[in-house]
Write a protein that holds these residues in place. Structure first.
Motif, PDB file in Angstrom:
ATOM      1  N   SER A  18       0.861  -1.178   0.000  1.00  0.00           N
ATOM      2  CA  SER A  18       0.000   0.000   0.000  1.00  0.00           C
ATOM      3  C   SER A  18       0.895   1.224   0.000  1.00  0.00           C
ATOM      4  O   SER A  18       2.054   1.168   0.433  1.00  0.00           O
ATOM      5  CB  SER A  18      -0.932   0.008   1.218  1.00  0.00           C
ATOM      6  N   SER A  19       0.369   2.328  -0.480  1.00  0.00           N
ATOM      7  CA  SER A  19       1.167   3.553  -0.517  1.00  0.00           C
ATOM      8  C   SER A  19       1.480   4.033   0.902  1.00  0.00           C
ATOM      9  O   SER A  19       2.536   4.621   1.137  1.00  0.00           O
ATOM     10  CB  SER A  19       0.450   4.633  -1.312  1.00  0.00           C
ATOM     11  N   LEU A  20       0.587   3.753   1.856  1.00  0.00           N
ATOM     12  CA  LEU A  20       0.838   4.121   3.250  1.00  0.00           C
ATOM     13  C   LEU A  20       2.023   3.335   3.814  1.00  0.00           C
ATOM     14  O   LEU A  20       2.887   3.901   4.495  1.00  0.00           O
ATOM     15  CB  LEU A  20      -0.415   3.868   4.091  1.00  0.00           C
ATOM     16  N   ARG A  21       2.090   2.057   3.512  1.00  0.00           N
ATOM     17  CA  ARG A  21       3.210   1.227   3.979  1.00  0.00           C
ATOM     18  C   ARG A  21       4.525   1.670   3.337  1.00  0.00           C
ATOM     19  O   ARG A  21       5.553   1.759   4.005  1.00  0.00           O
ATOM     20  CB  ARG A  21       2.948  -0.237   3.668  1.00  0.00           C
ATOM     21  N   ALA A  22       4.482   1.980   2.041  1.00  0.00           N
ATOM     22  CA  ALA A  22       5.688   2.438   1.352  1.00  0.00           C
ATOM     23  C   ALA A  22       6.173   3.765   1.944  1.00  0.00           C
ATOM     24  O   ALA A  22       7.377   3.960   2.159  1.00  0.00           O
ATOM     25  CB  ALA A  22       5.407   2.592  -0.133  1.00  0.00           C
ATOM     26  N   TRP A  23       5.248   4.672   2.247  1.00  0.00           N
ATOM     27  CA  TRP A  23       5.605   5.945   2.859  1.00  0.00           C
ATOM     28  C   TRP A  23       6.226   5.718   4.236  1.00  0.00           C
ATOM     29  O   TRP A  23       7.241   6.323   4.580  1.00  0.00           O
ATOM     30  CB  TRP A  23       4.364   6.837   2.955  1.00  0.00           C
ATOM     31  N   GLY A  24       5.623   4.831   5.017  1.00  0.00           N
ATOM     32  CA  GLY A  24       6.139   4.532   6.346  1.00  0.00           C
ATOM     33  C   GLY A  24       7.521   3.909   6.311  1.00  0.00           C
ATOM     34  O   GLY A  24       8.374   4.213   7.159  1.00  0.00           O
ATOM     35  N   MET A  25       7.768   3.042   5.352  1.00  0.00           N
ATOM     36  CA  MET A  25       9.094   2.426   5.243  1.00  0.00           C
ATOM     37  C   MET A  25      10.149   3.452   4.829  1.00  0.00           C
ATOM     38  O   MET A  25      11.303   3.370   5.264  1.00  0.00           O
ATOM     39  CB  MET A  25       9.065   1.255   4.258  1.00  0.00           C
ATOM     40  N   ASN A  26       9.759   4.434   4.014  1.00  0.00           N
ATOM     41  CA  ASN A  26      10.704   5.508   3.669  1.00  0.00           C
ATOM     42  C   ASN A  26      11.033   6.359   4.887  1.00  0.00           C
ATOM     43  O   ASN A  26      12.184   6.764   5.078  1.00  0.00           O
ATOM     44  CB  ASN A  26      10.126   6.393   2.555  1.00  0.00           C
ATOM     45  N   VAL A  27      10.040   6.631   5.724  1.00  0.00           N
ATOM     46  CA  VAL A  27      10.286   7.369   6.966  1.00  0.00           C
ATOM     47  C   VAL A  27      11.202   6.550   7.875  1.00  0.00           C
ATOM     48  O   VAL A  27      12.106   7.086   8.519  1.00  0.00           O
ATOM     49  CB  VAL A  27       8.962   7.715   7.680  1.00  0.00           C
ATOM     50  N   ALA A  28      10.981   5.230   7.931  1.00  0.00           N
ATOM     51  CA  ALA A  28      11.803   4.362   8.774  1.00  0.00           C
ATOM     52  C   ALA A  28      13.262   4.367   8.323  1.00  0.00           C
ATOM     53  O   ALA A  28      14.175   4.326   9.159  1.00  0.00           O
ATOM     54  CB  ALA A  28      11.250   2.942   8.764  1.00  0.00           C
TER      55      ALA A  28
END
Length: 142
Positions: free
Chosen positions: A91-101
């Motif tokens: 999901s785009s939310l998961r991809a965004w979160g992994m970039n923040v991580a």
């Protein structure tokens, strides 16, 4: 189970990482979605904003402010953790979160995703819409 019988909770549980406890805690805490003018304000209401200490030239942006309902905040934090770590669906939310991580670390990414998740859940509830996973990044053929 109460969460399966209620239409709002079923819609909220369509988000990856959000289970019946998170959906019920969010539903009970927010109660009426029209109390908030913007979905962005829900995360701040639940205490998912950084606490600040300012004195003179000192400006420290610290941990989570912990205002608001503790149960809903904890449930959203756990939902964000399962979205980032346990969920296999893209999901785009998961991809965004992994970039923040990658940039800031996993602990801050969980809080950031939890805050964003609160806004998404509020918007889904107030508009009666389903969760959008986003477009998966396709392969570019040369």
């Amino acid at each position: 189970m109460i969460a399966r019988q209620e239409q709002v909770c079923r819609r909220l549980m369509s988000v990856p990482g959000v289970g019946p406890i998170t959906a019920l805690a969010f539903r009970a805490t927010i109660d009426q979605p029209d109390r908030f003018r913007r979905s962005r304000d829900v995360g701040a209401h639940l205490g998912l904003t950084p606490a600040r200490y300012q004195s003179g030239e000192t400006d420290i942006q610290g941990k989570v402010s912990r205002c608001g309902d503790e149960l809903a905040r904890t449930a959203l934090y756990e939902a964000a953790h399962s979205l980032l770590v346990l969920s296999k669906k893209w999901s785009s939310l998961r991809a965004w979160g992994m970039n923040v991580a990658k940039r800031r670390g996993m602990a801050r990414a969980r809080v950031a995703v939890a805050r964003k998740l609160a806004g998404i859940l509020h918007r889904m509830w107030s508009d009666a819409t389903e969760f959008r996973f986003g477009k998966a990044p396709g392969r570019v053929s040369a």
